[in-house]
Every structure is written in C-alpha cells, then in structure tokens.
Write a protein that holds these residues in place. Structure first.
Motif: not given
Length: 326
Positions: A3, A127-129, A134-135, A137-138, A184
């Motif tokens: 990620r 890490r942001r959701k 949902r994240y 950013y993918d 990640e």
C-alpha cells in the motif's frame, strides 16, 4: 500489493517520472492513489503540467478506468505545525514559532526529525480510513530521495534515537517504522542500463536489506530501442563487404554506386555508427544481466523519442500495467 510504494534511484535516472507513471498505473478500475513528494522540487507539478502543489492533497489526474491520482507536496515546516497541533494543541502558538523561525531551526538542526515528519505524513495517508472503514487511498506512492540517502531517510527510528528516547516524537517514529518495515511497504529502485546507476542500485539493495526494509522491484528507465539483435551483431559488421553496402545504399536512392560516389562515402560513417551501437548493446546486455542477478522483478520503460510530456506519462503507465506492476 504493497500500500506504500517508495520510489528511489540515482539522480538522473528519472525516478520522479517513474513514480508518477506508477501512481497512474495503480489508479485503475476506480482506485485512488496518492502521489507524495518529499524533496520540495515540485517535479510532480511539472510532469502533470499543473500549478505548484500546495501543502494539501489535490486531485491532479484521472486514470483509464476512472481511477484518480491525488498529489501532495509535503512541507516539513507545515508538517511540524500539524504535529505540534496534534500532540500539544499549540495552535496559534505554533504559528508564532514559525514566524520566529523556530520551526525552520528545529528541522535544520535535527534532520532526523525532518525525516520523521516527511515519512510520518505519508504513513498517515496509508493508514487513514473514511467513516465507512475504507482506506482513503488504495495506494500511496512516494517520490523519495535518491538511492544514496534512501535507507537513512526511511530508517527514521535510528535517526531519532538520540533525539528522543521517550515521548510523542519517539512514539511517532516507532509508529512510522511499523509501517515502513511491514509488508505494506515496498521500495522500488529506478536505474539505467549504465554501470554507475546499476552499481548504485546494487549498493542500495544491500543497504535496504541490511536495514530490514523490503525491496520491491527494479525499474530500468529510458531503455533505447533495439535496432540490431545479437544474432545480427554476431555476423560481424567489420566483415560486411563495403561494396555490398554501397550498392544497397545506391538502390535505396542514396547516391550513385560508382567508385567515390555518395553511396560509397556513406559506408564508413554508417559502419562507425554500427560499431558504436554494438559496443553500447554489449554494455547494456552486461548491465541487464547484473540487474537480473539481484533476484528482484525487473521492468523496463522505453526512452520516449519525443521527450517527456503528459501523454508520455500515460504511455509509461500503460507499459507498467502491461508488465503486471498494477
């Protein structure tokens, strides 16, 4: 798929271009990627032919399939203000410190702190959701410092060890390292088929592995087209009859075939260029073998004859997707 995808490489290899193309390649089928710049050069804005990026996440491109690419140019001073507000609720006091020059002083005398702020901002985006869980950013793609500095830049925990043994800065560095040393994250290295960039790539891989940072892929940029294959070169250009070459040139309309004519005068320059090509071909073949020996996935991007522009960036992104990088 990692990620956080960090892109590094020796200066002059086009790592910013590759990072931008990678962000476009990953933003397929409605995915969202964030392209992060940490060196303050505004290279991303130039590539996407947009105005200078502010310290905020801004959409700069739409990828095939409806994906979106956002970009962020991280300013370490403003990142430190965010940090002071987050952990110490300084607010206006933090802005006053900036006016007094204290923020610039802190990031200058403690370069480890600067790297914590830069990498920390990128890791926060990873890490942001959103509210649905949902994240945001993918994938996050970081246009990182050159190979010679990449391990020290990413190994922020060691850098701040002497700066803060406990407390929020120490905890922030620990949190960053948990992301950077996890599955990640992958560090991709950009190189050219030349001896110095390949050697620096080898050194970079060794340093990253020693620091337990995961090496992802090796991306060879600006690969020139193959005009003659190895079998043709093995025929021996120096043994090619000069008269046969002159006759072929004449048949193509490049001067008469008579002795001393234009066609004959072209033979030596052409053979000289062919010899230079053969030498370069052999060098590139040897460097490609070295890169293959690293045991990492190897990708190649072509040298764009018309130079780099926005259309070329999309072309490189397509090449990466065809090679299975996204």
């Amino acid at each position: 798929m990692s990620r956080l995808q960090v892109v590094s490489g020796k200066g002059g290899t086009g790592k910013t271009t590759v990072a931008a193309a990678l962000a476009l390649a990953l933003a397929t089928e409605g995915k969202r990627t964030l392209l992060v710049e940490v060196e303050g050069r505004q290279g991303i804005a130039q590539l996407f032919e947009t105005e200078a990026l502010p310290y905020e996440e801004r959409k700069i491109a739409v990828a095939p399939g409806g994906g979106e690419v956002y970009a962020l140019a991280i300013d370490p001073e403003l990142a430190l203000l965010d940090y002071l507000q987050m952990f110490y609720k300084l607010g206006g006091a933090g802005r006053a410190l900036k006016k007094l020059g204290a923020i610039d002083f802190a990031t200058t005398v403690a370069p480890g702190l600067r790297d914590v702020l830069l990498t920390g901002k990128a890791c926060e985006a990873v890490r942001r959701k959103d509210k649905s869980g949902r994240y945001a950013y993918d994938c996050v793609v970081m246009d990182a410092p050159p190979t010679g500095r990449i391990t020290r830049f990413l190994n922020v925990n060691d850098e701040v060890a002497g700066l803060a043994k406990i407390g929020p800065i120490h905890n922030q560095a620990q949190a960053v390292m948990r992301v950077l040393k996890s599955p990640e994250t992958a560090v991709h290295l950009v190189t050219l088929l030349e001896e110095m960039p390949v050697q620096e790539t080898a050194d970079g891989i060794a340093e990253l592995r020693a620091a337990q940072l995961r090496v992802g892929r090796v991306i060879v940029n600006m690969v020139r087209p193959e005009l003659l294959d190895e079998a043709e070169l093995e025929l021996g250009l120096d043994r090619t009859p000069r008269t046969a070459i002159a006759k072929s040139l004449s048949a193509a309309g490049l001067g008469g075939a008579r002795k001393g004519g234009a066609a004959e005068r072209l033979v030596d320059p052409l053979l000289g260029q062919a010899a230079e090509y053969a030498e370069r071909f052999a060098l590139e073949r040897d460097q490609r073998a070295v890169l293959t020996g690293f045991g990492k996935p190897l990708h190649e991007l072509p040298l764009l004859a018309g130079g780099m522009d926005l259309a070329g960036l999309y072309e490189l992104a397509t090449a990466l997707r065809k090679q299975g990088i996204a």
